[in-house]
Motif scaffolding. Sequence first.
Motif, PDB file in Angstrom:
ATOM      1  N   SER A  52       0.853  -1.188   0.000  1.00 32.55           N
ATOM      2  CA  SER A  52       0.000   0.000   0.000  1.00 32.55           C
ATOM      3  C   SER A  52       0.887   1.236   0.000  1.00 32.55           C
ATOM      4  CB  SER A  52      -0.907   0.032   1.234  1.00 32.55           C
ATOM      5  OG  SER A  52      -0.209   0.536   2.359  1.00 32.55           O
ATOM      6  N   ARG A  53       0.265   2.374  -0.018  1.00 32.38           N
ATOM      7  CA  ARG A  53       0.976   3.646   0.119  1.00 32.38           C
ATOM      8  C   ARG A  53       0.467   4.368   1.368  1.00 32.38           C
ATOM      9  NH1 ARG A  53       4.044   5.568  -4.167  1.00 32.38           N
ATOM     10  NH2 ARG A  53       4.077   4.167  -5.946  1.00 32.38           N
ATOM     11  N   ILE A  54       0.182   3.596   2.402  1.00 32.99           N
ATOM     12  CA  ILE A  54      -0.325   4.149   3.658  1.00 32.99           C
ATOM     13  C   ILE A  54       0.778   4.047   4.709  1.00 32.99           C
ATOM     14  CG2 ILE A  54      -2.106   4.014   5.429  1.00 32.99           C
ATOM     15  CD1 ILE A  54      -3.824   2.524   3.258  1.00 32.99           C
ATOM     16  N   PRO A  55       1.438   5.188   5.008  1.00 31.47           N
ATOM     17  CA  PRO A  55       2.528   5.161   5.986  1.00 31.47           C
ATOM     18  C   PRO A  55       2.015   4.907   7.410  1.00 31.47           C
ATOM     19  CG  PRO A  55       2.661   7.127   4.607  1.00 31.47           C
ATOM     20  CD  PRO A  55       1.314   6.490   4.362  1.00 31.47           C
ATOM     21  N   VAL A  56       2.846   4.237   8.180  1.00 27.20           N
ATOM     22  CA  VAL A  56       2.517   3.960   9.580  1.00 27.20           C
ATOM     23  C   VAL A  56       2.297   5.271  10.332  1.00 27.20           C
ATOM     24  CG1 VAL A  56       3.399   2.974  11.735  1.00 27.20           C
ATOM     25  CG2 VAL A  56       3.709   1.740   9.574  1.00 27.20           C
ATOM     26  N   TRP A  57       3.124   6.288  10.050  1.00 30.00           N
ATOM     27  CA  TRP A  57       3.002   7.551  10.782  1.00 30.00           C
ATOM     28  C   TRP A  57       1.645   8.197  10.560  1.00 30.00           C
ATOM     29  CZ3 TRP A  57       1.979  12.292   8.770  1.00 30.00           C
ATOM     30  CH2 TRP A  57       2.222  12.513   7.415  1.00 30.00           C
ATOM     31  N   VAL A  58       1.062   8.043   9.368  1.00 26.61           N
ATOM     32  CA  VAL A  58      -0.258   8.622   9.081  1.00 26.61           C
ATOM     33  C   VAL A  58      -1.312   7.969   9.974  1.00 26.61           C
ATOM     34  CG1 VAL A  58      -2.088   8.764   7.333  1.00 26.61           C
ATOM     35  CG2 VAL A  58       0.275   9.337   6.725  1.00 26.61           C
ATOM     36  N   LEU A  59      -1.234   6.655  10.092  1.00 28.56           N
ATOM     37  CA  LEU A  59      -2.198   5.931  10.926  1.00 28.56           C
ATOM     38  C   LEU A  59      -2.046   6.314  12.393  1.00 28.56           C
ATOM     39  CD1 LEU A  59      -1.868   2.459   9.190  1.00 28.56           C
ATOM     40  CD2 LEU A  59      -3.754   4.092   8.942  1.00 28.56           C
ATOM     41  N   LEU A  84      -3.448  -2.946  10.841  1.00 30.92           N
ATOM     42  CA  LEU A  84      -3.373  -1.957  11.920  1.00 30.92           C
ATOM     43  C   LEU A  84      -2.570  -2.495  13.093  1.00 30.92           C
ATOM     44  CD1 LEU A  84      -6.951  -0.357  12.054  1.00 30.92           C
ATOM     45  CD2 LEU A  84      -4.837   0.630  11.130  1.00 30.92           C
ATOM     46  N   ALA A  85      -2.806  -3.746  13.451  1.00 29.13           N
ATOM     47  CA  ALA A  85      -2.062  -4.340  14.563  1.00 29.13           C
ATOM     48  C   ALA A  85      -0.562  -4.333  14.262  1.00 29.13           C
ATOM     49  CB  ALA A  85      -2.547  -5.759  14.833  1.00 29.13           C
ATOM     50  N   ASN A  86      -0.193  -4.659  13.022  1.00 26.95           N
ATOM     51  CA  ASN A  86       1.216  -4.624  12.629  1.00 26.95           C
ATOM     52  C   ASN A  86       1.764  -3.203  12.714  1.00 26.95           C
ATOM     53  OD1 ASN A  86       1.289  -7.384  12.058  1.00 26.95           O
ATOM     54  ND2 ASN A  86       0.781  -7.091   9.914  1.00 26.95           N
ATOM     55  N   ALA A  91       5.117   0.865  15.272  1.00 32.05           N
ATOM     56  CA  ALA A  91       5.213   2.213  15.847  1.00 32.05           C
ATOM     57  C   ALA A  91       5.718   2.170  17.286  1.00 32.05           C
ATOM     58  CB  ALA A  91       3.857   2.912  15.776  1.00 32.05           C
ATOM     59  N   LYS A  92       5.272   1.192  18.027  1.00 31.22           N
ATOM     60  CA  LYS A  92       5.709   1.065  19.427  1.00 31.22           C
ATOM     61  C   LYS A  92       7.190   0.703  19.508  1.00 31.22           C
ATOM     62  CE  LYS A  92       3.969  -0.676  23.765  1.00 31.22           C
ATOM     63  NZ  LYS A  92       2.888  -1.365  24.417  1.00 31.22           N
ATOM     64  N   ALA A  93       7.661  -0.095  18.557  1.00 30.43           N
ATOM     65  CA  ALA A  93       9.060  -0.504  18.557  1.00 30.43           C
ATOM     66  C   ALA A  93       9.989   0.574  17.997  1.00 30.43           C
ATOM     67  CB  ALA A  93       9.226  -1.787  17.751  1.00 30.43           C
ATOM     68  N   HIS A  94       9.434   1.512  17.217  1.00 29.04           N
ATOM     69  CA  HIS A  94      10.241   2.557  16.567  1.00 29.04           C
ATOM     70  C   HIS A  94       9.656   3.949  16.823  1.00 29.04           C
ATOM     71  CE1 HIS A  94      11.179  -1.106  14.245  1.00 29.04           C
ATOM     72  NE2 HIS A  94      12.393  -0.585  14.214  1.00 29.04           N
ATOM     73  N   PRO A  95       9.472   4.328  18.081  1.00 29.64           N
ATOM     74  CA  PRO A  95       8.808   5.608  18.355  1.00 29.64           C
ATOM     75  C   PRO A  95       9.563   6.827  17.822  1.00 29.64           C
ATOM     76  CG  PRO A  95       9.788   4.736  20.365  1.00 29.64           C
ATOM     77  CD  PRO A  95       9.889   3.661  19.311  1.00 29.64           C
ATOM     78  N   ASP A  96      10.880   6.806  17.875  1.00 26.72           N
ATOM     79  CA  ASP A  96      11.652   7.958  17.392  1.00 26.72           C
ATOM     80  C   ASP A  96      11.510   8.114  15.878  1.00 26.72           C
ATOM     81  OD1 ASP A  96      12.475   8.445  19.986  1.00 26.72           O
ATOM     82  OD2 ASP A  96      14.383   7.386  19.749  1.00 26.72           O
ATOM     83  N   GLN A  99       7.960   9.443  15.178  1.00 31.88           N
ATOM     84  CA  GLN A  99       7.829  10.848  15.579  1.00 31.88           C
ATOM     85  C   GLN A  99       8.539  11.767  14.587  1.00 31.88           C
ATOM     86  OE1 GLN A  99       5.800  12.108  17.851  1.00 31.88           O
ATOM     87  NE2 GLN A  99       6.419  14.128  17.146  1.00 31.88           N
ATOM     88  N   LEU A 100       9.697  11.352  14.137  1.00 29.23           N
ATOM     89  CA  LEU A 100      10.441  12.145  13.145  1.00 29.23           C
ATOM     90  C   LEU A 100       9.657  12.237  11.836  1.00 29.23           C
ATOM     91  CD1 LEU A 100      13.016  13.689  12.463  1.00 29.23           C
ATOM     92  CD2 LEU A 100      14.044  11.499  11.785  1.00 29.23           C
ATOM     93  N   ALA A 101       9.050  11.144  11.415  1.00 34.09           N
ATOM     94  CA  ALA A 101       8.236  11.165  10.200  1.00 34.09           C
ATOM     95  C   ALA A 101       7.047  12.104  10.351  1.00 34.09           C
ATOM     96  CB  ALA A 101       7.760   9.749   9.863  1.00 34.09           C
ATOM     97  N   ILE A 102       6.415  12.089  11.513  1.00 34.07           N
ATOM     98  CA  ILE A 102       5.280  13.000  11.774  1.00 34.07           C
ATOM     99  C   ILE A 102       5.753  14.443  11.682  1.00 34.07           C
ATOM    100  CG2 ILE A 102       3.687  13.821  13.550  1.00 34.07           C
ATOM    101  CD1 ILE A 102       3.443  10.831  14.443  1.00 34.07           C
ATOM    102  N   GLU A 103       6.871  14.732  12.333  1.00 35.09           N
ATOM    103  CA  GLU A 103       7.396  16.098  12.322  1.00 35.09           C
ATOM    104  C   GLU A 103       7.786  16.541  10.914  1.00 35.09           C
ATOM    105  OE1 GLU A 103      10.569  16.060  15.209  1.00 35.09           O
ATOM    106  OE2 GLU A 103       9.147  15.692  16.859  1.00 35.09           O
ATOM    107  N   ARG A 104       8.394  15.655  10.138  1.00 38.90           N
ATOM    108  CA  ARG A 104       8.799  16.000   8.766  1.00 38.90           C
ATOM    109  C   ARG A 104       7.602  16.285   7.868  1.00 38.90           C
ATOM    110  NH1 ARG A 104      12.954  11.674   8.755  1.00 38.90           N
ATOM    111  NH2 ARG A 104      11.278  10.348   8.019  1.00 38.90           N
ATOM    112  N   ASN A 105       6.483  15.672   8.182  1.00 43.14           N
ATOM    113  CA  ASN A 105       5.320  15.770   7.300  1.00 43.14           C
ATOM    114  C   ASN A 105       4.236  16.704   7.809  1.00 43.14           C
ATOM    115  OD1 ASN A 105       5.688  13.729   4.988  1.00 43.14           O
ATOM    116  ND2 ASN A 105       6.430  12.659   6.792  1.00 43.14           N
ATOM    117  N   GLN A 106       4.491  17.408   8.906  1.00 40.90           N
ATOM    118  CA  GLN A 106       3.498  18.332   9.427  1.00 40.90           C
ATOM    119  C   GLN A 106       3.387  19.548   8.531  1.00 40.90           C
ATOM    120  OE1 GLN A 106       4.677  19.120  13.496  1.00 40.90           O
ATOM    121  NE2 GLN A 106       3.061  17.777  14.256  1.00 40.90           N
TER     122      GLN A 106
END
Length: 108
Positions: A52-59, A84-86, A91-96, A99-106
């Motif tokens: 897909s083209r659905i990034p984890v950070w978007v979810l 979603l579970a995956n 996301a829990k295993a790679h929080p940094d 978070q960086l992806a969220i910040e880059r895409n805000q």
Amino acid sequence: MTLQELEQQLLALSPDEKVQVIQLLAQSLGSNWQGIEKTPRVCGGEARIAKSRIPVWVLLEARHLGYSDADLLISYPSITAKDLANAWVYAKAHPDEIQLAIERNQVA
């Protein structure tokens, strides 16, 4: 937390929770995350739902904004509850990273 404290907590988990811990640990040892892909030039190389083209950070960002898993499954009909579970485990295993992806895409 010491290893002994962690051991006590792990032994107290339900069988289903223990399976999830084992999966998380096995995935964290390698770069192969079940249901999650990272491909250069696809979604900026960000972790995304496989095929897909659905990034984890978007979810994750949608979840933080109050969307439930049911809302996300309706909004993204091409993904499943397992996807979603995956995403949540990744996301829990790679929080940094997330978070960086969220910040880059805000949007400013």
